[in-house]
Enzyme design. Structure first.
Site, PDB file in Angstrom:
ATOM      1  N   ARG A   1     -11.491   9.379   2.988  1.00  0.00           N
ATOM      2  CA  ARG A   1     -11.369   9.780   4.415  1.00  0.00           C
ATOM      3  C   ARG A   1     -12.574   9.433   5.233  1.00  0.00           C
ATOM      4  O   ARG A   1     -12.464   9.643   6.469  1.00  0.00           O
ATOM      5  CB  ARG A   1     -10.885  11.162   4.651  1.00  0.00           C
ATOM      6  CG  ARG A   1      -9.694  11.580   4.188  1.00  0.00           C
ATOM      7  CD  ARG A   1      -8.709  11.338   5.081  1.00  0.00           C
ATOM      8  NE  ARG A   1      -7.234  11.713   4.669  1.00  0.00           N
ATOM      9  CZ  ARG A   1      -6.778  11.257   3.883  1.00  0.00           C
ATOM     10  NH1 ARG A   1      -7.027  10.211   3.157  1.00  0.00           N
ATOM     11  NH2 ARG A   1      -5.485  11.633   3.524  1.00  0.00           N
TER      12      ARG A   1
ATOM     13  N   HIS B   1     -12.644   2.718  -1.799  1.00  0.00           N
ATOM     14  CA  HIS B   1     -13.620   3.847  -0.929  1.00  0.00           C
ATOM     15  C   HIS B   1     -14.737   4.295  -2.028  1.00  0.00           C
ATOM     16  O   HIS B   1     -15.006   5.342  -1.715  1.00  0.00           O
ATOM     17  CB  HIS B   1     -12.735   4.820  -0.697  1.00  0.00           C
ATOM     18  CG  HIS B   1     -11.619   4.524   0.283  1.00  0.00           C
ATOM     19  ND1 HIS B   1     -11.971   3.977   1.569  1.00  0.00           N
ATOM     20  CD2 HIS B   1     -10.451   4.232   0.196  1.00  0.00           C
ATOM     21  CE1 HIS B   1     -10.724   3.540   2.112  1.00  0.00           C
ATOM     22  NE2 HIS B   1      -9.836   3.799   1.350  1.00  0.00           N
TER      23      HIS B   1
ATOM     24  N   PRO C   1     -12.356  19.899  -0.391  1.00  0.00           N
ATOM     25  CA  PRO C   1     -13.154  20.994  -1.384  1.00  0.00           C
ATOM     26  C   PRO C   1     -13.860  22.261  -0.770  1.00  0.00           C
ATOM     27  O   PRO C   1     -14.288  22.118   0.134  1.00  0.00           O
ATOM     28  CB  PRO C   1     -14.174  19.941  -1.894  1.00  0.00           C
ATOM     29  CG  PRO C   1     -14.139  18.661  -1.313  1.00  0.00           C
ATOM     30  CD  PRO C   1     -12.899  18.762  -0.386  1.00  0.00           C
ATOM     31  N   GLU C   2     -13.312  23.282  -1.141  1.00  0.00           N
ATOM     32  CA  GLU C   2     -14.244  24.590  -0.532  1.00  0.00           C
ATOM     33  C   GLU C   2     -14.997  25.097  -1.720  1.00  0.00           C
ATOM     34  O   GLU C   2     -15.006  24.321  -2.719  1.00  0.00           O
ATOM     35  CB  GLU C   2     -12.930  25.597  -0.182  1.00  0.00           C
ATOM     36  CG  GLU C   2     -11.839  24.725   0.658  1.00  0.00           C
ATOM     37  CD  GLU C   2     -10.605  25.665   1.034  1.00  0.00           C
ATOM     38  OE1 GLU C   2     -10.975  26.928   1.308  1.00  0.00           O
ATOM     39  OE2 GLU C   2      -9.673  25.314   1.509  1.00  0.00           O
TER      40      GLU C   2
ATOM     41  N   ARG D   1     -17.898  41.741  15.954  1.00  0.00           N
ATOM     42  CA  ARG D   1     -17.131  40.380  16.262  1.00  0.00           C
ATOM     43  C   ARG D   1     -15.653  40.531  16.978  1.00  0.00           C
ATOM     44  O   ARG D   1     -14.905  41.127  16.177  1.00  0.00           O
ATOM     45  CB  ARG D   1     -16.844  39.562  14.899  1.00  0.00           C
ATOM     46  CG  ARG D   1     -18.554  39.224  14.485  1.00  0.00           C
ATOM     47  CD  ARG D   1     -19.159  38.255  15.628  1.00  0.00           C
ATOM     48  NE  ARG D   1     -20.078  37.409  14.769  1.00  0.00           N
ATOM     49  CZ  ARG D   1     -19.886  36.117  14.683  1.00  0.00           C
ATOM     50  NH1 ARG D   1     -18.996  35.511  15.563  1.00  0.00           N
ATOM     51  NH2 ARG D   1     -20.814  35.240  14.049  1.00  0.00           N
TER      52      ARG D   1
END
Length: 317
Positions: A138, A119, A2-3, A186
């Site tokens: 996970r 899970h 998930p982003e 940067r």
DNA sequence: AAGGGCCCCTGAAAGC
DNA sequence: TGCTTTCAGGGGCCCT
């Protein structure tokens, strides 16, 4: 994975279901997922709390809790001990889903199948009879309890990370001249930099590749080497990709589902991620896959040129 | 500041 | 077919 768009979708699906509800019970089935306090203390602390709000910051979900005034249960060791325990009646729950975490709102008897059942790590019971379950195949995600032990290393770490998150890449969080300035100072390569949550927050591996493709920028370009025009195009690409992905309720590759267990539909819109060997939708060249900063990276070698710095690795004459 | 490498963890996919 | 190996990945952490 998930982003930002996935976490935002989860927030939007859960908020109307859980905000305003009171937690009537907590079952911690796997203690390691709760950070900042022990499982029993956690359950005791948040039972009776009302969910006041559900926010998102970067990829973090923040469940704000409101505590009723309640008399402290008399401690078996006497009142003096109470000061050493967790802060009475306080603390929010901060969730990071990492790779495969899911927060699912469901009926108490809901059967989510053998894998998810195996899970399921934390279950909140709500006063309307529903449950909010934390499921994670996970085992990377965590629930941080801010009312826990302030000396807890992992808790402090997470709070610090949260406090140091960079601006969100769109929706007024970051204007392009600022972004241009941030890039200019940067030297890091652009892909790992975009993945750095203290630089901009919310982008993960999938959307970073999509943004760079859309902007026509090679993932190994040095940030400071981007021209003003490129910075502008990249900024626009980030806004567009994030907005469209939220509109389509996220990308489901592997595990992601929203708060009601539904998949998102942005996966079909991915132009490069996971498409190695396929034709670039813009020029037809084969999409390439390489590894950048330890992450699988997909790009079009023709649309995304690495003009700068001679590739000193193996430039055969 | 930057970058490399390892670790956590297990299901899915690839390899044999 | 079935067992074994490899891989994916967000982010902490350590080292250079």
């Amino acid at each position: 994975m998930p982003e930002l768009p996935e976490v935002e979708t989860i927030r939007r699906t859960l908020a109307p279901r859980v905000v305003g509800r009171t937690i009537t019970g907590v079952r911690v089935l796997s203690p390691k997922f709760v950070v900042g306090t022990g499982p029993e203390e956690f359950a005791e602390a948040v039972t009776g709390a009302r969910i006041k709000g559900l926010d998102r910051r970067g990829k973090f979900l923040i469940m704000h809790l409101e505590y009723p005034k309640r008399a402290r249960a008399s401690s078996p060791c006497g009142g003096e001990e109470a000061r050493d325990g967790p802060a009475p009646g306080g603390g929010d729950i901060i969730v990071h889903l990492k790779m495969a975490g899911q927060l699912l709102w469901c009926a108490p008897r809901a059967d989510l199948g053998p894998t998810r059942r195996r899970h399921t790590h934390v279950v909140f019971s709500l006063d309307d009879g529903h449950e909010l379950r934390y499921v994670d195949t996970r085992h990377f995600g965590r629930l941080y309890f801010t009312g826990g032990d302030v000396a807890d290393r992992a808790l402090r770490r997470a709070l610090q990370t949260l406090a140091r998150l960079g601006p969100e890449p769109c929706q007024g969080g970051l204007d392009w001249p600022t972004f241009r300035e941030m890039l200019a100072s940067r030297k890091a390569r652009i892909k790992p930099l975009l993945l750095d949550q203290s630089f901009v927050s919310g982008l993960g591996n999938i959307y970073t590749d999509e943004c760079l493709f859309r902007a026509g920028i090679h993932p190994l370009r040095r940030a400071s080497s981007l021209s003003e025009a490129e910075a502008r195009v990249l900024h626009r690409a980030m806004c567009e990709v994030i907005r469209e992905a939220i509109e389509l309720r996220g990308t489901s590759v592997r595990d992601y589902v929203d708060g009601e267990g539904r998949e998102g539909s942005y996966a079909g819109r991915l132009r490069v991620y996971g498409r190695a060997g396929e034709a670039c939708p813009r020029c037809g060249t084969e999409i390439a896959r390489t590894v950048v900063g330890g992450r699988g990276t997909y790009f079009c070698p023709r649309c995304q040129r690495l003009g700068e710095e001679p590739a000193r690795s193996r430039t055969n004459v």
